[in-house]
Design an enzyme around this catalytic site. Structure first.
Site, PDB file in Angstrom:
ATOM      1  N   SER A 149       0.937   3.686  -6.472  1.00 46.92           N
ATOM      2  CA  SER A 149       0.478   4.656  -7.481  1.00 46.92           C
ATOM      3  C   SER A 149       1.464   4.635  -8.633  1.00 46.92           C
ATOM      4  O   SER A 149       2.650   4.312  -8.452  1.00 46.92           O
ATOM      5  CB  SER A 149       0.463   6.063  -6.876  1.00 46.92           C
ATOM      6  OG  SER A 149       0.309   7.034  -7.895  1.00 46.92           O
ATOM      7  N   TYR A 164       4.757  12.694  -2.168  1.00 47.26           N
ATOM      8  CA  TYR A 164       3.822  11.645  -2.605  1.00 47.26           C
ATOM      9  C   TYR A 164       4.551  10.637  -3.493  1.00 47.26           C
ATOM     10  O   TYR A 164       4.460   9.427  -3.289  1.00 47.26           O
ATOM     11  CB  TYR A 164       2.651  12.284  -3.353  1.00 47.26           C
ATOM     12  CG  TYR A 164       1.566  11.312  -3.738  1.00 47.26           C
ATOM     13  CD1 TYR A 164       0.612  10.902  -2.809  1.00 47.26           C
ATOM     14  CD2 TYR A 164       1.481  10.793  -5.031  1.00 47.26           C
ATOM     15  CE1 TYR A 164      -0.394  10.014  -3.154  1.00 47.26           C
ATOM     16  CE2 TYR A 164       0.477   9.903  -5.382  1.00 47.26           C
ATOM     17  CZ  TYR A 164      -0.465   9.515  -4.443  1.00 47.26           C
ATOM     18  OH  TYR A 164      -1.457   8.619  -4.793  1.00 47.26           O
ATOM     19  N   LYS A 168       5.158   6.632  -2.662  1.00 48.27           N
ATOM     20  CA  LYS A 168       4.578   5.542  -3.454  1.00 48.27           C
ATOM     21  C   LYS A 168       5.664   4.629  -4.042  1.00 48.27           C
ATOM     22  O   LYS A 168       5.460   3.416  -4.168  1.00 48.27           O
ATOM     23  CB  LYS A 168       3.658   6.103  -4.541  1.00 48.27           C
ATOM     24  CG  LYS A 168       2.414   6.803  -3.977  1.00 48.27           C
ATOM     25  CD  LYS A 168       1.554   5.855  -3.132  1.00 48.27           C
ATOM     26  CE  LYS A 168       0.257   6.500  -2.669  1.00 48.27           C
ATOM     27  NZ  LYS A 168      -0.605   5.568  -1.898  1.00 48.27           N
TER      28      LYS A 168
HETATM   29  N1  LIG Z   1      -7.201   9.282  -6.691  1.00 51.23           N
HETATM   30  C1  LIG Z   1      -6.128   9.013  -7.415  1.00 51.23           C
HETATM   31  O1  LIG Z   1      -5.932   9.576  -8.507  1.00 51.23           O
HETATM   32  C2  LIG Z   1      -5.131   8.004  -6.945  1.00 51.23           C
HETATM   33  C3  LIG Z   1      -4.181   7.511  -7.860  1.00 51.23           C
HETATM   34  C4  LIG Z   1      -3.243   6.561  -7.444  1.00 51.23           C
HETATM   35  C5  LIG Z   1      -3.251   6.110  -6.140  1.00 51.23           C
HETATM   36  N2  LIG Z   1      -4.183   6.606  -5.263  1.00 51.23           N
HETATM   37  C6  LIG Z   1      -4.122   6.104  -3.886  1.00 51.23           C
HETATM   38  O2  LIG Z   1      -5.344   5.459  -3.580  1.00 51.23           O
HETATM   39  C7  LIG Z   1      -5.584   5.565  -2.171  1.00 51.23           C
HETATM   40  C8  LIG Z   1      -6.975   6.138  -1.953  1.00 51.23           C
HETATM   41  O3  LIG Z   1      -7.022   7.427  -2.543  1.00 51.23           O
HETATM   42  P1  LIG Z   1      -8.378   8.193  -2.869  1.00 51.23           P
HETATM   43  O4  LIG Z   1      -8.202   8.803  -4.201  1.00 51.23           O
HETATM   44  O5  LIG Z   1      -9.549   7.353  -2.598  1.00 51.23           O
HETATM   45  O6  LIG Z   1      -8.231   9.377  -1.800  1.00 51.23           O
HETATM   46  P2  LIG Z   1      -9.273  10.011  -0.786  1.00 51.23           P
HETATM   47  O7  LIG Z   1      -8.611  11.220  -0.242  1.00 51.23           O
HETATM   48  O8  LIG Z   1     -10.601  10.149  -1.426  1.00 51.23           O
HETATM   49  O9  LIG Z   1      -9.370   8.871   0.333  1.00 51.23           O
HETATM   50  C9  LIG Z   1      -8.298   8.581   1.199  1.00 51.23           C
HETATM   51  C10 LIG Z   1      -8.873   8.160   2.526  1.00 51.23           C
HETATM   52  O10 LIG Z   1      -7.789   7.821   3.409  1.00 51.23           O
HETATM   53  C11 LIG Z   1      -8.113   8.344   4.692  1.00 51.23           C
HETATM   54  N3  LIG Z   1      -6.902   8.492   5.516  1.00 51.23           N
HETATM   55  C12 LIG Z   1      -5.893   9.376   5.321  1.00 51.23           C
HETATM   56  N4  LIG Z   1      -4.987   9.250   6.295  1.00 51.23           N
HETATM   57  C13 LIG Z   1      -5.409   8.251   7.109  1.00 51.23           C
HETATM   58  C14 LIG Z   1      -4.897   7.640   8.274  1.00 51.23           C
HETATM   59  N5  LIG Z   1      -3.755   8.053   8.832  1.00 51.23           N
HETATM   60  N6  LIG Z   1      -5.589   6.645   8.853  1.00 51.23           N
HETATM   61  C15 LIG Z   1      -6.772   6.217   8.321  1.00 51.23           C
HETATM   62  N7  LIG Z   1      -7.314   6.762   7.213  1.00 51.23           N
HETATM   63  C16 LIG Z   1      -6.648   7.762   6.622  1.00 51.23           C
HETATM   64  C17 LIG Z   1      -8.772   9.687   4.382  1.00 51.23           C
HETATM   65  O11 LIG Z   1      -9.492  10.192   5.491  1.00 51.23           O
HETATM   66  C18 LIG Z   1      -9.661   9.293   3.201  1.00 51.23           C
HETATM   67  O12 LIG Z   1     -10.903   8.805   3.633  1.00 51.23           O
HETATM   68  C19 LIG Z   1      -4.466   6.457  -1.620  1.00 51.23           C
HETATM   69  O13 LIG Z   1      -3.446   5.638  -1.091  1.00 51.23           O
HETATM   70  C20 LIG Z   1      -3.973   7.172  -2.838  1.00 51.23           C
HETATM   71  O14 LIG Z   1      -2.653   7.618  -2.713  1.00 51.23           O
HETATM   72  C21 LIG Z   1      -5.114   7.528  -5.636  1.00 51.23           C
END
Ligand SMILES: NC(=O)c1ccc[n+]([C@@H]2O[C@H](COP(=O)([O-])OP(=O)(O)OC[C@H]3O[C@@H](n4cnc5c(N)ncnc54)[C@H](O)[C@@H]3O)[C@@H](O)[C@H]2O)c1
Length: 260
Positions: A149, A164, A168
């Site tokens: 991230s 967080y 990251k």
């Molecule tokens: N949404 C944003 O703004 C953003 C920005 C930068 C990075 N990210 C990263 O992208 C990735 C996906 O994020 P997102 O926005 O789709 O979030 P989200 O919450 O919509 O999806 C995350 C998924 O990971 C699953 N998960 C969590 N812990 C788990 C585990 N121990 N085992 C298996 N599955 C697990 C959750 O159940 C969920 O389905 C994450 O790593 C997040 O940190 C997101």
């Protein structure tokens, strides 16, 4: 030059790709788009990813729904066994599962801090290690892609999210370190660092209060969050033979957020 040179270079036909946490959000779109690029898909999720599987199968792709918590070594090992039983190989891993909470150093408990680090950093480590074991044994030139991230570079405002951000930053450096450890096995490890992406993690009112969304709004140099689809080009490139010389690198896709 061969007419279909680029198509072949970016094609994932014949490859098997695992996406963790692909029941929704970024992971769901990545899984769908890796399938569109030709890969057979496996998903690790804690409670099933039926919607994602349906999405992929409706388009004629293959998807395997495996219940596995990425922080649990035994569940991850079992998950990979199932992938091998069904597909016989693993070529690409997208370490996407992640969590976030908004509490400062005094509000959050040490347990909450550990929980976030455990999923975002240790979970990716466990999945990468188990995948690498199989790739080495089967002499597969694999590609491991970690979702980091922009929070690995900056401390977001106005919310407080030290766990967080630290997790990251850890993912970005773990990526480089694993790339160095695995280079002689022909396994590449890279990461992408998105800015804000419109998914449940960043727009769901159960997680993000409307006041926080309003506070973020003027901070986007491109006047909006990214759509998950805007990340998949980089993921497909990193997963494909087109990125052979990219190793240990992080791709920042933040719509200028960290530049201003
Ligand atoms: N949404 C944003 O703004 C953003 C920005 C930068 C990075 N990210 C990263 O992208 C990735 C996906 O994020 P997102 O926005 O789709 O979030 P989200 O919450 O919509 O999806 C995350 C998924 O990971 C699953 N998960 C969590 N812990 C788990 C585990 N121990 N085992 C298996 N599955 C697990 C959750 O159940 C969920 O389905 C994450 O790593 C997040 O940190 C997101």
């Amino acid at each position: 030059m061969k007419e279909n040179y680029l198509e072949e270079l970016f094609s994932l036909k014949g490859k098997v790709a695992l996406v963790t946490g692909a029941g929704r959000g970024i992971g769901q779109v990545i899984a769908r788009d890796l399938a569109r690029a030709g890969a057979d898909i496996a998903i690790f999720s804690r409670s099933g990813a039926a919607d994602t599987v349906k999405l992929i199968e409706e388009e004629g792709g293959k998807a395997l729904d495996i219940i596995a918590d990425c922080t649990k070594e035994d569940q991850v090992t079992e998950g990979f066994k199932k992938i091998l039983e069904v597909y016989g190989r693993i070529d690409v891993v997208v370490n996407n599962a992640g969590v976030c909470y908004h509490k400062d150093i005094f509000e959050a408990s040490v347990e909450e801090f550990r929980w976030c680090l455990d999923i975002n950093l240790t979970g990716e480590y466990i999945v990468a290690r188990e995948a690498a074991r199989i790739m080495i044994e089967k002499k597969i030139a694999g590609s491991i892609i970690n979702i980091a991230s922009m929070s690995g570079y900056i401390a977001n405002v106005p919310q407080r999210q030290v766990a967080y951000n630290a997790s990251k930053a850890g993912v970005i450096h773990m990526t480089k370190s694993l790339a160095v450890e695995l280079v002689d096995y022909n396994i590449r490890v890279n990461s992408i660092s998105p800015g804000y992406v419109a998914t449940p993690m960043s727009v769901d009112p159960d997680f993000v209060e409307p006041e926080l969304l309003a506070a973020w709004e003027p901070l986007f140099p491109m006047h909006r969050m990214a759509k998950p689809e805007e990340l998949t080009g980089a993921i497909i490139w990193l997963a494909s033979d087109a990125s052979h010389y990219a190793n240990g690198t992080d791709i920042l896709i933040d719509g200028l957020y960290t530049a201003v």
